[in-house]
Design an enzyme around this catalytic site. Sequence first.
Site, mmCIF file in Angstrom:
data_model
loop_
_atom_site.group_PDB
_atom_site.id
_atom_site.type_symbol
_atom_site.label_atom_id
_atom_site.label_comp_id
_atom_site.label_asym_id
_atom_site.label_seq_id
_atom_site.Cartn_x
_atom_site.Cartn_y
_atom_site.Cartn_z
ATOM 1 N N ILE A 254 0.832 -1.087 -0.050
ATOM 2 C CA ILE A 254 -0.060 0.295 0.021
ATOM 3 C C ILE A 254 1.076 1.329 0.171
ATOM 4 O O ILE A 254 2.125 1.483 0.649
ATOM 5 C CB ILE A 254 -0.943 0.052 1.170
ATOM 6 C CG1 ILE A 254 -0.212 -0.041 2.608
ATOM 7 C CG2 ILE A 254 -2.274 -1.034 1.215
ATOM 8 C CD1 ILE A 254 -1.061 -0.087 3.442
ATOM 9 N N PRO A 255 0.698 2.402 -0.120
ATOM 10 C CA PRO A 255 0.824 3.882 -0.981
ATOM 11 C C PRO A 255 1.221 4.429 0.837
ATOM 12 O O PRO A 255 0.445 4.347 2.147
ATOM 13 C CB PRO A 255 0.625 4.386 -2.246
ATOM 14 C CG PRO A 255 -0.734 3.889 -1.796
ATOM 15 C CD PRO A 255 -0.975 2.172 -0.900
ATOM 16 N N TRP A 256 1.764 5.908 0.565
ATOM 17 C CA TRP A 256 1.711 6.885 1.905
ATOM 18 C C TRP A 256 0.535 7.377 1.692
ATOM 19 O O TRP A 256 0.638 8.439 2.846
ATOM 20 C CB TRP A 256 3.080 7.506 2.246
ATOM 21 C CG TRP A 256 3.659 7.780 0.468
ATOM 22 C CD1 TRP A 256 4.411 7.531 -0.085
ATOM 23 C CD2 TRP A 256 3.285 8.749 0.014
ATOM 24 N NE1 TRP A 256 4.907 8.063 -1.202
ATOM 25 C CE2 TRP A 256 3.875 8.852 -1.324
ATOM 26 C CE3 TRP A 256 2.261 10.501 0.490
ATOM 27 C CZ2 TRP A 256 3.308 10.000 -2.171
ATOM 28 C CZ3 TRP A 256 2.782 11.461 -0.306
ATOM 29 C CH2 TRP A 256 2.920 11.051 -1.966
ATOM 30 N N LYS B 119 2.473 -5.161 3.864
ATOM 31 C CA LYS B 119 3.875 -4.143 3.554
ATOM 32 C C LYS B 119 3.131 -2.855 2.707
ATOM 33 O O LYS B 119 2.889 -2.584 2.132
ATOM 34 C CB LYS B 119 4.762 -4.909 2.167
ATOM 35 C CG LYS B 119 5.743 -3.647 2.982
ATOM 36 C CD LYS B 119 6.924 -3.276 1.919
ATOM 37 C CE LYS B 119 6.357 -2.495 0.978
ATOM 38 N NZ LYS B 119 6.733 -1.548 1.507
ATOM 39 N N ALA C 213 3.604 1.459 3.802
ATOM 40 C CA ALA C 213 4.932 2.595 2.508
ATOM 41 C C ALA C 213 6.007 2.702 3.853
ATOM 42 O O ALA C 213 5.850 2.808 4.904
ATOM 43 C CB ALA C 213 4.260 3.429 1.962
ATOM 44 N N SER D 20 2.813 3.904 -7.342
ATOM 45 C CA SER D 20 3.083 3.968 -8.946
ATOM 46 C C SER D 20 2.742 3.208 -10.725
ATOM 47 O O SER D 20 3.046 2.126 -10.041
ATOM 48 C CB SER D 20 4.572 4.847 -9.212
ATOM 49 O OG SER D 20 5.221 3.609 -9.335
ATOM 50 N N THR D 21 2.514 3.832 -11.520
ATOM 51 C CA THR D 21 2.490 3.824 -12.916
ATOM 52 C C THR D 21 4.008 2.776 -12.972
ATOM 53 O O THR D 21 3.816 1.513 -13.285
ATOM 54 C CB THR D 21 2.609 4.070 -13.644
ATOM 55 O OG1 THR D 21 0.760 4.872 -13.268
ATOM 56 C CG2 THR D 21 2.271 3.361 -14.922
ATOM 57 N N GLU D 22 4.870 3.378 -12.537
ATOM 58 C CA GLU D 22 6.165 2.713 -12.767
ATOM 59 C C GLU D 22 6.726 1.424 -12.274
ATOM 60 O O GLU D 22 6.936 0.147 -12.931
ATOM 61 C CB GLU D 22 7.667 3.599 -12.784
ATOM 62 C CG GLU D 22 7.697 4.641 -13.766
ATOM 63 C CD GLU D 22 6.229 6.041 -13.270
ATOM 64 O OE1 GLU D 22 6.080 5.723 -12.204
ATOM 65 O OE2 GLU D 22 6.315 6.527 -14.632
ATOM 66 N N GLU E 158 -3.422 -0.731 -9.271
ATOM 67 C CA GLU E 158 -4.308 0.468 -8.790
ATOM 68 C C GLU E 158 -3.135 1.611 -8.568
ATOM 69 O O GLU E 158 -2.198 1.699 -7.766
ATOM 70 C CB GLU E 158 -5.224 0.834 -7.429
ATOM 71 C CG GLU E 158 -6.521 1.888 -7.579
ATOM 72 C CD GLU E 158 -5.720 3.593 -7.382
ATOM 73 O OE1 GLU E 158 -5.282 4.038 -7.974
ATOM 74 O OE2 GLU E 158 -5.863 3.020 -6.029
ATOM 75 N N CYS F 51 -4.130 10.195 -5.994
ATOM 76 C CA CYS F 51 -4.354 9.368 -7.510
ATOM 77 C C CYS F 51 -5.398 9.228 -8.302
ATOM 78 O O CYS F 51 -5.053 9.785 -9.284
ATOM 79 C CB CYS F 51 -3.792 7.194 -6.920
ATOM 80 S SG CYS F 51 -5.273 6.461 -6.706
ATOM 81 N N GLN G 175 9.496 13.874 -1.784
ATOM 82 C CA GLN G 175 8.158 14.442 -2.585
ATOM 83 C C GLN G 175 8.066 15.792 -3.160
ATOM 84 O O GLN G 175 7.494 16.560 -3.967
ATOM 85 C CB GLN G 175 6.469 13.563 -2.137
ATOM 86 C CG GLN G 175 5.894 14.445 -3.164
ATOM 87 C CD GLN G 175 5.429 13.792 -4.116
ATOM 88 O OE1 GLN G 175 6.004 12.025 -4.596
ATOM 89 N NE2 GLN G 175 5.007 13.676 -4.943
ATOM 90 N N GLU H 28 2.287 12.709 -13.704
ATOM 91 C CA GLU H 28 0.972 12.921 -12.719
ATOM 92 C C GLU H 28 2.036 13.408 -11.372
ATOM 93 O O GLU H 28 3.128 13.409 -11.180
ATOM 94 C CB GLU H 28 0.725 11.323 -11.561
ATOM 95 C CG GLU H 28 -0.235 11.489 -10.498
ATOM 96 C CD GLU H 28 -0.008 10.304 -10.453
ATOM 97 O OE1 GLU H 28 -1.193 10.091 -9.854
ATOM 98 O OE2 GLU H 28 0.779 9.108 -10.201
#
Length: 875
Positions: A554-556, A580, A582, A633-635, A654, A688, A735, A785
């Site tokens: 998951i993201p931050w 896991k 961020a 992220s997409t990458e 996602e 996002c 960021q 983005e």
Amino acid sequence: MMSASTLDISPHLARVLDANGSAPISPISGGLRYPAPSIDEVGVAERVARFRSRSIKAESKRAAIDLAMRMIDLTTLEGKDTPGKVRQMCAKAKNPGAGAPAVAAVCVYANMARVAREAVQGSGLHVAAVSTSFPSGMSSLSLRLEETRWAVSEGADEIDMVISRGRFLAGEDGAIFDEVAQIKEACGPAHLKVILETGELQTLDAVRRASEIAMDAGADFIKTSTGKVAPAATMDVTYVMLCAIRDYFERTGRMVGMKPAGGIRDTKTAGPHGRHEARRRHPRHQNRHRLPRHGQRNSWPRLAFPRLFSHRRQRPRQRFTHANRQRAHQSLPVAALLLRRLTAVPTLMAPRSKPRSLAAKNGSAAAPTPETTQNGVASDGGSKEAVVPARAAVNSFINETLYAPAPESADHVRLEAKYPLFIGGQWQEPTDGGYVKTINPATEATIAQVATAGQNDVERAVAAARGAQEKWARLPALERGKYLFRVARLIQERSRELAIIESMNGGKPIREARDVDLPLVAQHFFYHAGWADKLEYAFPGEKSAPLGVVGQIIPWNFPLMMAAWKIAPALACGNTVVLKPAETTPLTAMKLAEIFQDAGVPEGVVNIINGGGSTGAALVNHAGLDKIAFTGSTEVGKGIMKALAGSGRQYTLELGGKAAHIIFEDAPLDEAVEGIVNGIFFNQGHVCCAGSRVLIQESVADVVVARLKRRLDTLIVGDPLDKNTDIGAINSREQLGRITTLVNAGIEEGACIYQPPQALPSRGFYFAPTIFTETAQSHRIVQEEIFGPVVTIQTFRTPDEAIEKANNTRYGLSAGVWTDKGAKIFKTTSALRAGVVWANTFNRFDPSAPFGGYKESGVGREGGVQGLRPYLRFE
């Protein structure tokens, strides 16, 4: 002895009446019709409700009360006034006595104007006359004009008139315009106050239209009502009228005053808790009904236009503690202040100790120079965004009315100095990992140390999940649902603590964490608890089984919400989880682990390991997992797809987004501006699905941009734990650097930047809300983005052009459409290549609605029935 013309109707009035009681009047407007505005009453109510959550500085409260007191009119207007009563009232106005408020004017009927003028001579008090057939306003225009001229000749400084509501409601806008314009001309040097009687205008659209007609016709003031009918000076009506005044000033440069109806009859009703409304009916009793007497049924008079009760009658589901009391910002005894002459109050325009604008900080009132920078972003010196002095004058009072600090207390929050790994239902030290610091992005201070998982730790977590999976899957589905239900209840009970930690660790404003994130987290567990024993109904005719062990990353930006989005459906379907979080925001996941322990969830069902990119890579490449769920992220998502290709393991991704927010010319523009603000500046733009590309129809582009800039000037950037904060801290220094780089790229490519002139906190990672105009489809800031509080604005002429621009991106996660036409909504939304499309709103989420994207915005859906399928195997 008073003259007959003072006490009787002027003899001039009889000479202007014809046999039918009226005389011909030359029209001015030519039968014009005003376009009907489209005001979202629910949106206005929500906006007004937010006003009540603000804390105002004590000196600003005093200044506002002083200003309000200086606008008071002392009056009786009983229709049976005598010269003696008028003189007595004027004497009280001139010498209110110790502890009584001063007044601005005395208000009398036209036949008492000369008496009042003589009585207040030399005192500086003004005389207002309720002329023009007050309060009905239903006599002929000829009579009203002559009465106006007579009242002015008798000494009136102001004329109060009431519009003909019947003609207005019949759509005779031109007649109302003529009425106001000709009475304004008859006023001569006197001011004209136009009373709309908003309680009879039925809708906010009508209030707005009546305000515009009155101002265009020359009114110096507009007022809600006479005060002799049911209460009309509601917060919603006042807000709509003030917005109309603001827009009129921007269009014409002429300032119009506004006054709500008063109705204070004595000193006992001056305070907010003792004030009577609706003809002395106390607010505490206005939602109650008397019981009908014998023989009566429904005898209580109904409202003419029933609507929802006001927000002040509602109570929040959870009561948070009061903000920390600051010594300089304690609550004011408002009732006592109203009974005291505030002659020593500083003026509203006194200089602040900490000016918000960069120009003021440098000791200059001029526009920023080309060397001025903010957030490390180079400025073009304002060559494309000139400062408008008139606008600055309008905002001066708003800028001076600062909000008092309202920090959420964190004294009760319990955080450990170190957090190990949560494996097999136990807290375990890392074997081949270490500890890293997690910081508060608002202060850069260390909050705690959190363990990072190495390869061996990933192995242990997957093994624990595999060992618990079969037993968890065999557990009756109803029992699995009970565990999820228990987790949801514990989240609700600890929501205040979790919201504060989410704000401290992530930088988002406490209001967003408290009012958006935590309710959604609990809702997702409740929702999926209900599905646990109903999967056969979700997929009729199909036999399903759990996948097994699921790895989730998951993201931050939404650490707790993303955990709920992924863990809840996985457990409901019988899977076990290795999560896991961020690297920068692990603390709420650690608290969630405590909740799983308190809820008695079997050991090994949920395992939470922390770490950076290497930990995530080890989890993705682990052969013991049956599925990977990733948000980020997409990458990174592309790398996960390559790693899992041909392995037989499933995945849902996602990924990033660059949402288009389309504003058509027939949209409710004020609400659309609020939608833009909510779409991009929510959570500092760390969303996002943020509406980072705004497409505005060319005919209204200038209006929307001007209102959006003005709205940006009111946003508060600062301490995330302050309940007044609109935009908190950027999540990390890295960021913040990425945002700054992309914004500088936009300036170099020729886009025009606007940032509100305000000083950012000296410590922490902050970035001012930013608008880019004059952008092209090829600009990096339009295509990439940014993941920050930055919005780009483009224009379009036709709906087809808007759709083409909206779809011209590699992303397809979300979009928004604002229009008053339902057919246009259906046509536009069906043509947009986005997984989620909002109409006349933005960033609205529900556990029962699927979420996901097209193209490079991801694969699969989360939420709703569609979000259950990726966690099941079908036979």
